[in-house]
Scaffold this active site. Sequence first.
Site, PDB file in Angstrom:
ATOM      1  N   LYS A  59      51.632   9.718 -14.758  1.00 49.55           N
ATOM      2  CA  LYS A  59      52.305  10.045 -14.004  1.00 49.55           C
ATOM      3  C   LYS A  59      51.051  10.086 -12.569  1.00 49.55           C
ATOM      4  O   LYS A  59      51.805   9.051 -11.907  1.00 49.55           O
ATOM      5  CB  LYS A  59      51.686  11.732 -13.328  1.00 49.55           C
ATOM      6  CG  LYS A  59      52.876  12.513 -12.524  1.00 49.55           C
ATOM      7  CD  LYS A  59      54.213  11.796 -12.898  1.00 49.55           C
ATOM      8  CE  LYS A  59      54.764  11.972 -10.969  1.00 49.55           C
ATOM      9  NZ  LYS A  59      55.308  13.237 -10.824  1.00 49.55           N
TER      10      LYS A  59
ATOM     11  N   THR B 144      52.393  18.325 -11.130  1.00 51.63           N
ATOM     12  CA  THR B 144      51.860  17.016 -10.904  1.00 51.63           C
ATOM     13  C   THR B 144      50.442  17.644 -11.097  1.00 51.63           C
ATOM     14  O   THR B 144      50.204  17.501  -9.488  1.00 51.63           O
ATOM     15  CB  THR B 144      52.135  15.472 -10.555  1.00 51.63           C
ATOM     16  OG1 THR B 144      53.105  15.395 -11.044  1.00 51.63           O
ATOM     17  CG2 THR B 144      50.922  14.835 -10.079  1.00 51.63           C
TER      18      THR B 144
END
Length: 294
Positions: A179, A104
């Site tokens: 995300k 991420t």
Amino acid sequence: MSRRLPVPLPIRRIGIVGLGDQGRPIARRLLDVGWPLLFHARRAEVAEEFRALGATALAPLELARDSDLLLLVVVDAAQLGDLLQRQRMLAALRPGSMVAIHSTITPDACRALAAAAAAHGVHLIDAPVSGGRDRSYAGELTIFAGGGADAIEAARPVFAAYASQVVRFGEAGAGQAAKLLNNYFYAVHLATAAKTIELIDALGLDRTAAAAGLPSGSGASAVFAMQAARGFARTRHDKGSAHAAAILNKAVEDLRQLAGRAGVALDGYDDLVDQALAREARRDAVAALPTEGR
């Protein structure tokens, strides 16, 4: 992206770097379903574990050269840049090969890596995952994907080993934005779940009944449902959970910056997020104390 990339290569060999909490179950799922797996691991015990399972250990440049699809499951953009650029894994990948970023990071960082990959004729798939370690082992992760549709479709049979859902949100960077949005509202739901449990007790409701009934109601959240499934037991905090909390904090800050640039005010949601992060920080501080100090 304006640069025309080669057709994605057929996937015969998969490489992976990052065999930690998230990468280890991903790698094991790939081996379980029969994919030939190449890997690089710095820790001797991890290398021994995966060699025993039939995977092949390689140095980073060899791994890149021999992989049709390279999976990177490292902590942050700095580690990705170190592997792909400083250690020259990107230059070693063959034109038409693919690299999937399961980390991420910010959308901007992802787009910069995608541009660098395209300069080498390599497809970069923006592919952060959600679901945690247990769902990794069960093959039930969600992948928030960004990048070329042809590359994502080519990689989909590989992703199916460990992800039950792969959703393309757009070009590289879009998966990372999705995300970050997911992580921000996970923090919101941490706060609402804590308040729900407080109210269950204050109103004298039976916890067993609440665990059975509320997760199927219209006001349910996935976070509350997970806590109810554990019987509202407090999550055990250790070094790994403290690390996860730090990642959540960074994702929240990154989403706040994205929202600000988009002109979206987060208002009261930010208050809930701050409550959740403060609660997690207090729990981590207690977990870090010596046993006799608790």
